[in-house]
Design an enzyme around this catalytic site. Structure first.
Site, mmCIF file in Angstrom:
data_model
loop_
_atom_site.group_PDB
_atom_site.id
_atom_site.type_symbol
_atom_site.label_atom_id
_atom_site.label_comp_id
_atom_site.label_asym_id
_atom_site.label_seq_id
_atom_site.Cartn_x
_atom_site.Cartn_y
_atom_site.Cartn_z
ATOM 1 N N ASP A 57 -6.198 -10.977 -21.014
ATOM 2 C CA ASP A 57 -7.599 -11.176 -20.620
ATOM 3 C C ASP A 57 -8.452 -10.021 -21.135
ATOM 4 O O ASP A 57 -7.932 -8.971 -21.523
ATOM 5 C CB ASP A 57 -7.757 -11.368 -19.097
ATOM 6 N N LYS A 65 -9.998 -15.240 -21.009
ATOM 7 C CA LYS A 65 -9.462 -15.980 -19.849
ATOM 8 C C LYS A 65 -10.550 -16.126 -18.792
ATOM 9 O O LYS A 65 -11.314 -15.213 -18.556
ATOM 10 C CB LYS A 65 -8.278 -15.198 -19.266
HETATM 11 C C1 R5P Z 1 -5.980 -10.121 -13.671
HETATM 12 O O1 R5P Z 1 -7.041 -9.903 -14.172
HETATM 13 C C2 R5P Z 1 -4.747 -9.305 -13.852
HETATM 14 O O2 R5P Z 1 -4.845 -8.401 -14.905
HETATM 15 C C3 R5P Z 1 -3.542 -10.205 -14.045
HETATM 16 O O3 R5P Z 1 -3.669 -10.860 -15.291
HETATM 17 C C4 R5P Z 1 -3.450 -11.235 -12.975
HETATM 18 O O4 R5P Z 1 -3.565 -10.658 -11.702
HETATM 19 C C5 R5P Z 1 -2.147 -12.003 -13.067
HETATM 20 O O5 R5P Z 1 -2.148 -12.991 -12.079
HETATM 21 P P1 R5P Z 1 -1.288 -14.307 -12.242
HETATM 22 O O6 R5P Z 1 0.103 -13.903 -12.613
HETATM 23 O O7 R5P Z 1 -1.361 -14.956 -10.878
HETATM 24 O O8 R5P Z 1 -1.937 -15.164 -13.257
#
Ligand code: R5P
Length: 307
Positions: free
Chosen positions: A167, A191
């Site tokens: 992201d 994202k």
């Molecule tokens: C969000 O911005 C964080 O950097 C992670 O990408 C996120 O928390 C990952 O969450 P999940 O595994 O539920 O997609």
């Protein structure tokens, strides 16, 4: 210096204590039938420099309450200084108001830690680099990126490889890692997450795309971000995907989701202890214990030279 372990971080605390040539100090933890806890510090801590290692992932509330009680017990027992090693700082994602009417959970946590008398916090790969500024006490913000860089150097990935942030929020992280790795090419994925439903959508890749991708994130919760990123990378011709994430939050079916995904391997660290049922074949855990120990050794030698 005395090192104490909260129940969420015993193995890591043991490694840290070992690395600074200490035994873990004793805490009694009694849980009443209704779930309330009674904490008692067994070792004598008068005028001692005390360290408590307690990660605050699932169940964040339970782990925070235990940490608060340990800190209170140490304070009442005469500890001179308390360093809270919170390798994963729970509630860090709620560090501001995203939508009208929300609580700022992280601020509540910080107020509690400071009011209880914590003197210093050591933590890893915070979601935002601004978080240490919200504290009045010193915060040592360490990163697992050097561990990841060492691992990446050892992976036989041919010549067409690149780093990926799943992201835009991870762009800073990926740039730092690229620098450590002699300017390895990198890309960032766009994202979007629906704040109400939590649903993730990835749309575009910006930057250099090669055949072998090293995807780097701060944490894996459900695993949906990684899977969505992997699908987009595969569609764009990437053949091998190796994932690095500091915090294995692993909620819900994350282990199954990651094991069944197209990613080849998932490297995480021990900032969060992973229960047996959440371990999977593609997983490898790297330890941050030495990094914590290095900071504590400096703290010990500063105390010595000041006295
Ligand atoms: C969000 O911005 C964080 O950097 C992670 O990408 C996120 O928390 C990952 O969450 P999940 O595994 O539920 O997609």
């Amino acid at each position: 210096m005395k090192v104490f372990a909260g129940s969420a971080s015993k193995p890591l605390a043991q490694k840290v204590a070992h690395a600074i040539a200490k035994e873990l100090s004793q805490i009694e933890l009694h849980i009443f039938p209704d779930g309330e806890k009674r904490v008692r510090v067994v070792d004598k801590v008068i005028d001692e420099d005390c360290v408590v290692v307690q990660s605050t992932s699932t169940n964040a509330d339970k782990n925070y309450m235990e940490l608060f009680f340990i800190v209170d017990a140490l304070k009442r027992s005469g500890a001179k200084k308390i360093t809270a090693v919170i390798p994963y700082l729970g509630y860090q994602r709620q560090d501001h108001v995203f939508r009208d009417g929300e609580a700022v959970s992280l601020e509540v946590i910080i107020k509690m830690l400071e009011a209880l008398g914590v003197n210093k916090v050591i933590t890893f790969d915070l979601h935002s680099i601004k978080i240490p500024e919200f504290f009045k006490i010193p915060v040592v913000h360490l990163s697992a990126l050097p561990l990841f860089a060492e691992k990446i150097k050892k992976i036989d990935s041919g010549t067409d490889y690149f780093l990926v942030s799943p992201d835009m929020g991870g762009t800073r992280r990926i740039k730092i890692l690229s620098e450590i790795l002699n300017n390895m090419p990198y890309a960032t994925i766009e994202k979007d997450r629906d704040l109400k439903s939590g649903k993730i959508e990835v749309s575009e890749i910006h930057g250099n795309v090669g055949k072998v991708a090293f995807v780097v994130d701060d944490m894996i919760s459900t695993g949906n971000t990684i899977v969505a990123a992997a699908e987009l990378l595969n569609k764009n011709g990437v053949k091998r995907i190796v994932v690095f994430a500091t915090h294995p939050v692993f909620s819900g079916n994350a282990a199954k989701t990651l094991q069944e995904s197209s990613v080849e391997k998932v490297f995480v660290t021990d900032t969060i202890a992973i229960p047996k049922e959440k371990q999977f074949k593609k997983l490898e855990v790297l330890s941050v214990a030495e990094m914590i120990a290095k900071n504590l050794k400096t703290q010990m030698s500063n105390v010595k030279s000041a006295s």
